[in-house]
Scaffold this motif. Structure first.
Motif, PDB file in Angstrom:
ATOM      1  N   UNK A 241       0.840  -1.190   0.000  1.00 41.64           N
ATOM      2  CA  UNK A 241       0.000   0.000   0.000  1.00 41.64           C
ATOM      3  C   UNK A 241       0.875   1.240   0.000  1.00 41.64           C
ATOM      4  N   UNK A 242       0.364   2.289  -0.578  1.00 42.08           N
ATOM      5  CA  UNK A 242       1.111   3.534  -0.558  1.00 42.08           C
ATOM      6  C   UNK A 242       1.076   4.120   0.851  1.00 42.08           C
ATOM      7  N   UNK A 243       2.231   4.511   1.315  1.00 48.16           N
ATOM      8  CA  UNK A 243       2.314   5.025   2.679  1.00 48.16           C
ATOM      9  C   UNK A 243       1.785   6.443   2.750  1.00 48.16           C
ATOM     10  N   UNK A 244       1.060   6.731   3.803  1.00 51.09           N
ATOM     11  CA  UNK A 244       0.588   8.080   4.046  1.00 51.09           C
ATOM     12  C   UNK A 244       1.333   8.593   5.272  1.00 51.09           C
ATOM     13  N   UNK A 245       2.070   9.670   5.085  1.00 50.13           N
ATOM     14  CA  UNK A 245       2.808  10.209   6.216  1.00 50.13           C
ATOM     15  C   UNK A 245       1.857  10.990   7.105  1.00 50.13           C
ATOM     16  N   UNK A 247       1.483  13.474  10.554  1.00 51.52           N
ATOM     17  CA  UNK A 247       2.276  14.382  11.364  1.00 51.52           C
ATOM     18  C   UNK A 247       1.953  14.222  12.852  1.00 51.52           C
ATOM     19  N   UNK A 262       2.748   8.958  19.484  1.00 53.62           N
ATOM     20  CA  UNK A 262       2.656   8.960  18.015  1.00 53.62           C
ATOM     21  C   UNK A 262       2.922   7.570  17.464  1.00 53.62           C
ATOM     22  N   UNK A 263       3.948   6.939  18.025  1.00 52.94           N
ATOM     23  CA  UNK A 263       4.324   5.616  17.549  1.00 52.94           C
ATOM     24  C   UNK A 263       3.175   4.641  17.776  1.00 52.94           C
ATOM     25  N   UNK A 266       0.308   5.215  15.353  1.00 54.45           N
ATOM     26  CA  UNK A 266       0.636   4.680  14.034  1.00 54.45           C
ATOM     27  C   UNK A 266       0.601   3.162  14.052  1.00 54.45           C
ATOM     28  N   UNK A 267       1.096   2.597  15.151  1.00 53.16           N
ATOM     29  CA  UNK A 267       1.060   1.139  15.315  1.00 53.16           C
ATOM     30  C   UNK A 267      -0.361   0.625  15.154  1.00 53.16           C
ATOM     31  N   UNK A 270      -1.867   1.442  11.412  1.00 51.41           N
ATOM     32  CA  UNK A 270      -1.250   0.924  10.184  1.00 51.41           C
ATOM     33  C   UNK A 270      -1.092  -0.582  10.179  1.00 51.41           C
ATOM     34  N   UNK A 271      -1.607  -1.257  11.177  1.00 56.53           N
ATOM     35  CA  UNK A 271      -1.478  -2.701  11.186  1.00 56.53           C
ATOM     36  C   UNK A 271      -2.844  -3.338  11.310  1.00 56.53           C
TER      37      UNK A 271
ATOM     38  N   UNK B  87       6.237  -0.307  10.257  1.00 62.57           N
ATOM     39  CA  UNK B  87       5.051   0.421   9.814  1.00 62.57           C
ATOM     40  C   UNK B  87       5.262   1.928   9.750  1.00 62.57           C
ATOM     41  N   UNK B  89       7.268   5.234   7.781  1.00 63.88           N
ATOM     42  CA  UNK B  89       8.034   5.579   6.590  1.00 63.88           C
ATOM     43  C   UNK B  89       9.451   5.927   7.057  1.00 63.88           C
ATOM     44  N   UNK B  92       9.577   9.193   8.941  1.00 62.56           N
ATOM     45  CA  UNK B  92       9.000   9.122  10.284  1.00 62.56           C
ATOM     46  C   UNK B  92       9.943   8.419  11.242  1.00 62.56           C
ATOM     47  N   UNK B 127       6.982   7.295  -0.381  1.00 59.68           N
ATOM     48  CA  UNK B 127       5.623   6.884  -0.007  1.00 59.68           C
ATOM     49  C   UNK B 127       5.556   5.379   0.248  1.00 59.68           C
ATOM     50  N   UNK B 128       6.564   4.878   0.922  1.00 60.48           N
ATOM     51  CA  UNK B 128       6.584   3.451   1.245  1.00 60.48           C
ATOM     52  C   UNK B 128       6.905   3.297   2.719  1.00 60.48           C
ATOM     53  N   UNK B 129       6.330   2.271   3.319  1.00 57.56           N
ATOM     54  CA  UNK B 129       6.718   1.963   4.695  1.00 57.56           C
ATOM     55  C   UNK B 129       8.020   1.180   4.678  1.00 57.56           C
ATOM     56  N   UNK B 131       8.761  -1.533   5.974  1.00 61.31           N
ATOM     57  CA  UNK B 131       8.581  -2.969   5.750  1.00 61.31           C
ATOM     58  C   UNK B 131       8.470  -3.310   4.269  1.00 61.31           C
ATOM     59  N   UNK B 132       8.123  -2.313   3.442  1.00 60.71           N
ATOM     60  CA  UNK B 132       7.971  -2.584   2.010  1.00 60.71           C
ATOM     61  C   UNK B 132       9.223  -2.259   1.204  1.00 60.71           C
TER      62      UNK B 132
END
Lengths: 489, 239
Positions: A241-245, A247, A262-263, A266-267, A270-271, B87, B89, B92, B127-129, B131-132
């Motif tokens: 999947x394309x990562x979305x950053x 903030x 924050x971590x 995201x954990x 994103x999982x 997980x 980027x 990050x 735009x990749x994590x 893990x990828x």
């Protein structure tokens, strides 16, 4: 060749990680599986008597045929979300001298033996046996049963097509909506029609060739689709999947625990497994309705406290019991990095506290069942905040089992050990002793008051408690690092 | 900077590491070589207090690592991809490490800009994590993350493995630059003899947990190492 495949399959099952678990968990899983199967089989037997009593003038088989279409749709729905074609398993076979034709047949045939196909068998075989005992002609019954099995297989293969192909999915959804609309507005009675159709498999055994053809047809379509795609860069490639950053600057307000918060966010987001757990937790808000709508329990019964602790603490249990295993994949980094363990735990406690507050706010509508419901949920929330959060963090120090984050939450027991069961005893058990005892001895109000007071005391003493827990985590650090490194545990 | 005394690690009856006395002075670029199972990763794990020593201890800049955590602020490391958070980027992840080491985003960005060549446009803004990413790109991200926050000790386990030739050459340059300043102690392990002889002032050879050679790098070092490993294998075959 086929013999080798069967052999591989056998080994993959008996050597799989899920079978190599603790005896206790293994026993529990077997118990649930047997329970499910027995339940379905009993339902199959019961179905006959139930239908006979509810619709004395009509044939139970005709009734079942009428509703069979719903059963198939539900099956398709579940399969769509849970069942995937195990294409990745064939990767090691690609460079061996095995014909791709054979590999394709192997994957497809294998899926025919998947657990999902047994559900309808387990339900309908006992039902058909009951019919046979009541003098229905056996050949016709067998024809009906085979037709149902073929339809189940058709659903099996149809699912793979719509899973791979969005256009097929949209097409199917449109067809279902159209049929539903036709049915609803009385233009065409679809259920009656399919009911008659399914019933025909019983009356005219030859007609079961139609579902057989359907099963073979969907199989052939799958074969054609898959055969052209057995290449590393087509269907065997993992999707990324394309990562979305993100903030998450607002977490800065929480000071020094902000980076960990924050971590953790995201954990969770994103999982797969953590994300499903959030949704499951939110859905659990309705769990209390089970108790509040039952006449057996008064609104001040101990069961309501159970519900209260459960509702406000569901995320606490679901997420908290696996701390710090959520971070197991990179735990050695966390331990070698410039991280004060204390801050790490504080951030987890903060996150769970927030979840307790949110779940309490969501539970406010329970006030509909009387002010007692609100009071119970409030003191449960306080108890969770004060006592159960330190408790679950303490039990977390016993976690030594790795969790791979990208696996789904459904029936995923990874990371589960005896700790996960032990923790539930004090977590739910203690309030369930304190509350009824005090209510019986003194009064409902005092019992609730004590529960809340305990929570408040816990909140007041959170600092020293966290200090102690941090110390324990520090001592157990080496065991955790070693445990989290072991895959498939 | 780093002293280890009577350091041993035993699993059951098997001693996997036994170092009587090893002192690594400040600012040295130190290379550790040895075959599989020689104890390289065990030594680094002991330095980072990831495993407990059976006997002895490691002192890092005056701090005994298994009793105090005060070594963490000035020590950074990249051991393997389990040091990455899959997980996130890469950006990050860098900012997260930065936060832990008291660096704000601008500081981290400043540091990252020095590594644009090294990243070769494959890490930032993808735009990749993590893990990828491919194994090699994961390694690049992990190595650079270990330079964040001006550490005084940098520990890299097998940094050259999985890297493409261009990146290997660039990494050698980076490590040499670090060592040249004389303030950062760099510890590197490798299977590749030519890489370590090129970047390290001193090379220690481990064999079955023991120090068998301790060499100040010179012109002759590579040949000496090659003859050691070739000869050792021949001797082992005769057994």
């Amino acid at each position: 060749m086929f013999k080798h495949f069967v052999n591989l399959q056998w080994k993959s099952f008996f050597r799989s990680a899920s079978l190599g678990k603790d005896m206790a968990i293994k026993a529990l899983m077997v118990f649930f599986a047997v329970y499910m199967l027995v339940f379905l089989a009993m339902a199959g037997v019961g179905l006959f008597f139930l239908l006979e009593r509810a619709f004395p003038e009509s044939d139970p088989l005709a009734k079942v045929s009428e509703y069979l279409v719903y059963w198939l749709l539900i099956e398709l729905f579940f399969r769509y979300f849970m069942q995937k074609l195990p294409v990745m398993d064939v990767k090691p076979l690609l460079m061996l001298p095995v014909k791709k034709r054979v590999i394709t047949h192997y994957i497809l045939a294998k899926s025919g033996g998947s657990l999902y196909n047994f559900f309808s068998l387990v339900l309908f075989v006992p039902f058909v046996v009951m019919l046979a005992l009541h003098g229905y002609p056996l050949p016709n019954l067998l024809s009906w049963l085979l037709a149902v099995v073929c339809l189940s297989l058709t659903v099996n293969y149809l699912n793979f097509l719509i899973n791979k192909n969005d256009r097929a999915l949209i097409g199917l959804i449109l067809v279902i909506i159209a049929l539903y609309a036709l049915n609803y507005f009385g233009v065409l009675s679809v259920t009656e029609l399919t009911g008659k159709g399914f019933y025909a498999f019983y009356h005219f055994p030859l007609s079961m060739l139609v579902p057989l053809a359907l099963a073979l047809g969907t199989y052939a379509l799958n074969y054609r689709f898959l055969r052209r795609r057995i290449f590393l860069d087509a269907s065997l490639k993992k999707k990324t999947k394309e990562a979305v950053t993100a903030d998450l600057g607002w977490t800065k307000k929480f000071g020094s625990i902000a980076p960990f918060l924050q971590l953790d966010l995201k954990l969770i987001w994103r999982n797969k497994r953590t994300k499903t757990q959030v949704f499951l937790s939110l859905a659990m808000i309705f769990y209390g309705l089970v108790f509040y709508t039952m006449d057996e329990f008064s609104n001040t019964s101990a069961m309501m406290v159970f519900a209260g602790i459960f509702i406000t603490g569901i995320f606490l249990v679901n997420f908290g019991q696996f701390i710090p295993a959520w971070d197991s994949a990179y735990y050695s980094m966390m331990m070698a990095q410039n991280i004060p363990l204390r801050k790490y735990l504080e951030s987890k406690a903060g996150l769970i506290s927030a979840s307790v507050v949110v779940m309490f706010l969501l539970s406010i509508p329970y006030v509909y069942f009387g002010w007692q419901a609100l009071a119970i949920n409030l003191s449960s929330a306080l108890y969770n905040l004060g006592i159960n959060i330190p408790l679950i963090l303490f039990f977390g120090s016993m976690n030594k089992k790795r969790i791979d984050l990208d696996k789904s939450a459904f029936s995923n027991m990874q990371g589960t050990g005896a700790t996960q069961f032990l923790v539930l005893i004090p977590l739910l058990g203690v309030p369930m002793i304190i509350f009824p005892a005090l209510k019986f001895l003194i009064s409902f109000e005092v019992a609730l008051g004590v529960l809340s007071a305990l929570g408040l005391v816990g909140i007041a003493f959170r600092k020293p408690m966290l200090d102690r827990i941090t110390e324990i985590y520090r001592k157990k650090k080496y065991g955790m690092i070693a445990g989290f490194k072991e895959k498939n545990s | 900077m780093i002293q280890s005394k009577n350091l041993t690690k035993t699993y059951g009856s098997q001693t996997v590491l036994n170092i009587e006395d090893l002192v690594i002075p400040k600012g040295q670029s130190f290379g550790l070589v040895g075959n599989n199972g020689a104890g390289k990763t065990t030594f680094f794990s002991l330095l980072l207090d990831l495993i407990q020593p059976t006997t002895g201890h490691v002192i890092n800049n005056g701090v005994q690592v298994n009793t105090s955590e005060a070594w963490k602020p000035f020590t950074s490391s990249f051991i393997d991809e389990t040091f990455l958070i899959g997980y996130l980027t890469p950006e990050e992840y860098f900012y997260f490490i930065g936060e832990l080491r008291g660096q704000n985003k601008a500081d981290v960005d400043g540091l990252l800009s020095q590594f644009e060549d090294f990243f070769h446009g494959e890490i930032l803004g993808q735009k990749k994590y993590l893990r990828d990413l491919s194994k090699g790109n994961q390694k690049k991200a992990g190595i650079v993350a270990s330079f964040i926050g001006n550490p005084e000790v940098v520990i890299l386990d097998e940094p050259f493995a999985n890297l493409d030739p261009t990146t290997q050459i660039r990494l050698k340059g980076i490590i040499k630059d670090l060592a040249k300043k004389g303030e950062v102690t760099v510890l590197v392990s490798s299977h590749d003899l030519s890489h370590v002889t090129e970047v390290c002032e001193r090379i220690v050879v481990l064999n079955k947990g023991q120090i068998v050679r301790d060499i100040q790098t010179s012109e002759a070092t590579l040949r000496e190492l090659e003859s050691f490993f070739a000869g050792k294998n021949r001797r082992e075959e005769q057994h």
